[in-house]
Design an enzyme around this catalytic site. Structure first.
Site, short mmCIF file in Angstrom:
data_model
loop_
_atom_site.label_atom_id
_atom_site.label_comp_id
_atom_site.label_asym_id
_atom_site.label_seq_id
_atom_site.Cartn_x
_atom_site.Cartn_y
_atom_site.Cartn_z
N GLU A 91 0.84 -1.19 0.00
CA GLU A 91 0.00 0.00 0.00
C GLU A 91 0.89 1.25 0.00
O GLU A 91 1.92 1.30 0.66
CB GLU A 91 -0.88 -0.01 1.25
CG GLU A 91 -1.79 1.20 1.40
CD GLU A 91 -2.49 1.24 2.75
OE1 GLU A 91 -3.53 1.91 2.84
OE2 GLU A 91 -1.99 0.60 3.71
N LYS A 101 -10.00 0.30 -1.99
CA LYS A 101 -10.28 -0.05 -0.60
C LYS A 101 -11.73 0.28 -0.25
O LYS A 101 -12.20 1.39 -0.46
CB LYS A 101 -9.33 0.70 0.33
CG LYS A 101 -9.45 0.33 1.79
CD LYS A 101 -8.41 1.06 2.63
CE LYS A 101 -8.47 0.63 4.09
NZ LYS A 101 -7.45 1.33 4.92
N CYS A 112 -4.79 -3.08 4.10
CA CYS A 112 -4.52 -2.61 5.46
C CYS A 112 -5.54 -3.11 6.47
O CYS A 112 -5.74 -4.31 6.63
CB CYS A 112 -4.39 -1.10 5.47
SG CYS A 112 -3.47 -0.45 6.90
#
Length: 582
Positions: free
Chosen positions: A335, A397, A448
């Site tokens: 990321e 995301k 994440c």
């Protein structure tokens, strides 16, 4: 009768006749009169005397034990990683709330939760200790509700079972509210390398939490039974020598039964098969480029992080050309590997393209990209970058982090919290699972903190992911224990879904986790490194994938219904008492 069940009227209500010593209680308050072992008490003089008033030390003992119990639970998680403490902490909260009123139980749960979350989330100190305490207090409110529920259901038969269900209900709620929830600190995430872990393949993280909580509450039931036996033995006056003695082993049977059940629940995971056979394999390389420094200002100058990932990728290509290593089938970057939008900045586009052409295989690139239609918003994406055709398919995301990637009520809060200016633009959420074809592999991209959310990972596997990639950036929280906590979640997800999991982070910890949860390779933090591995690809679904969220909803609803039953039982008991008074 099941271990820990209550049949006496005294066990049905709080007060000075609770069957175990509570916080700040004296021996006289807990043991007011002789007992015949049936659960009823006698002795009008003792009853008239009333409970002894605890002194200052006694009044502090209970709150202190609650906070210590929470800190012990925090130590069950990485980086300490002492998973047996999760059982001890659950047992401690059960004992501290047993026989208390709902208000007392809630207060105990709140203190327990504060100790737990401050210890667990101390990595937020890089933002500010006010953030640590603020988020900890918010999360501790859920533990306050749990404490009230444990206090109420402790008066029911089979109370260890209802208590375990309430732990699942607490995590179920905390996973969803407020602002999409914050599931950090689930009991399952403290048990990613324990005998409970294989249960994730049957019912996911909620089943692991349930089993841990049930073992802990059964341990508490064993302690209650031992206390009753000790109290009964102490009350018995010495009689004639020819008087028949009560066999000690019969009095200890409830304690032995509860302890035996707790052991059985703990070892049940060993009977669960964890599928690991691969349908195919793919060779991968994971590039950890490193950042300038840990903390809030990890970015450094523009293009620095991107160059840190381009250079080791080009060096890997040189090693391949020289025959020192085999060419991978694909390369994974973390990321935020590109700190500039490659669609907007030609220099960023050219740097990524140079790396892809050098290695000659697709690269999964993490980048922040301007939203194409909504001015001022950005998207956190994983982009498949082909050496020939350039950027292709991407995943956005789905669950941006509140106050980290977007600011709720920005206009109002920014007036009083100047620190929110560090989040200048809000992230726009995606709406599809991150299944991407990266070279020969169909990978599931999870970015994440999304690894903490059951439904995001499960939907990705159900959509066809044959292995999972966790693209993450923990540079802000380097050397605080947070990367270890996130890696533990990857281990649980591997077993839950029967998939290999690759964690890619710019500053570490990057890792390769086998489908059985074994960490096969990992990097050190704040080093530049490249991992190469042969990654198993699997198509089969685990039972946890098939049943989805049904176990969590079922266990949570059972817990809430048991709490409602306890409330009704308490009201009925009070009504009967009033009706029986002369």
């Amino acid at each position: 009768m099941a271990p820990g069940s209550d049949t006496s009227a005294e066990a049905a209500r709080p007060g000075p006749h609770a069957d175990v010593p509570g916080p700040g209680s004296s021996a006289r308050a807990q043991d007011p009169a002789p007992s015949d072992g049936s659960g009823t008490t006698g002795g009008a003089d003792a009853a008239a005397a009333g409970p002894a008033r605890p002194g200052p030390v006694g009044r502090l003992r209970g709150p202190g034990l609650a906070v210590l119990g929470g800190l012990a639970l925090a130590a069950a998680f990485p980086p300490v990683d002492a998973w047996p403490l999760s059982l001890a902490a659950v047992a401690a909260l059960s004992l501290l709330t047993r026989g208390r009123t709902a208000r007392q139980g809630a207060w105990t749960g709140l203190l327990f939760g504060l100790g737990f979350f401050v210890g667990l989330l101390q990595w937020l100190r890089v933002i500010g200790w006010d953030t640590v305490f603020g988020l900890s207090l918010l999360q501790a409110l859920f533990l306050a509700l749990l404490g009230g529920g444990l206090a109420a259901t402790s008066r029911l038969p089979l109370w260890p079972l209802w208590g375990a269900c309430l732990w699942v209900a607490e995590e179920w709620a905390r996973d969803r509210v407020p602002l999409g929830g914050f599931p950090w600190g689930r009991l399952a995430f403290a048990n990613t390398g324990s005998p409970f872990t294989p249960l994730a393949a049957l019912g996911g993280a909620p089943l692991v939490t349930f089993a841990v909580a049930l073992a802990g509450t059964l341990a508490a039931a064993a302690a209650v039974a031992l206390w009753r036996w000790r109290r009964s033995a102490r009350r018995e006056a010495p009689g004639p020598r020819d008087a028949p003695a009560r066999p000690a082993h019969r009095a200890l049977r409830p304690a032995a039964a509860a302890a035996g059940l707790a052991t059985a629940v703990t070892l049940a995971g060993y009977a669960v098969p964890v599928p690991t056979d691969a349908d195919e394999h793919v060779d991968i390389a994971v590039v950890q480029g490193d950042v300038q420094q840990p903390g809030m200002d990890f970015l450094g100058r523009p293009m620095m992080i991107l160059e840190n990932h381009v250079e080791p990728t080009v060096e890997l290509a040189e090693d391949v050309a020289a025959g020192r290593v085999e060419r991978p089938d694909l390369v994974i970057w973390p990321e935020n590997a590109s700190d500039l939008d490659p669609y907007r900045y030609p220099e960023a586009y050219a740097a990524i393209d140079r790396a892809a052409k050098a290695i000659g295989v697709p690269i999964l690139v993490g980048a922040l990209v301007d939203h194409p239609t909504r001015e001022g918003y950005v998207e956190n994406q994983g982009i498949v970058w082909d050496p020939v055709s350039g950027p292709g398919d991407s995943y956005t995301k789905q669950h941006p982090v509140p106050f980290g990637e977007y600011v709720p009520f920005r206009e109002q809060l920014s007036k009083v919290i100047s620190r929110l200016e560090r989040v200048p633009r809000d992230f726009w959420p995606g709406d599809e699972p991150g299944v991407l074809q990266v070279g020969p592999a169909r990978l599931g991209d999870v970015i994440c903190f999304e690894v903490a959310y059951d439904e995001i990972v499960r939907d990705t596997v159900r959509a066809g992911a044959r292995a999972l990639v966790i693209q993450t950036n923990n540079a802000t929280y380097g050397n605080t224990g947070q990367p270890e906590q996130q890696l533990a979640m990857s281990r649980l997800r591997a077993i839950e879904h029967g998939r290999a999991v690759v964690t890619a982070a710019p500053s570490g910890i990057s890792a390769v986790v086998a489908p059985d949860g074994t960490v096969e390779q990992r990097t050190e933090e704040f080093t530049q490194d490249v991992l190469t591995a042969r990654l198993p690809l699997r198509d089969g679904l685990t039972l946890a994938d098939r049943v989805g969220s049904a176990p969590e909803w079922t266990l949570a609803m059972v817990g809430l219904l048991s709490w409602a039953a306890a409330i009704l039982h308490g009201r009925r008991s009070r009504t009967d008492e009033k009706g029986n008074r002369p």
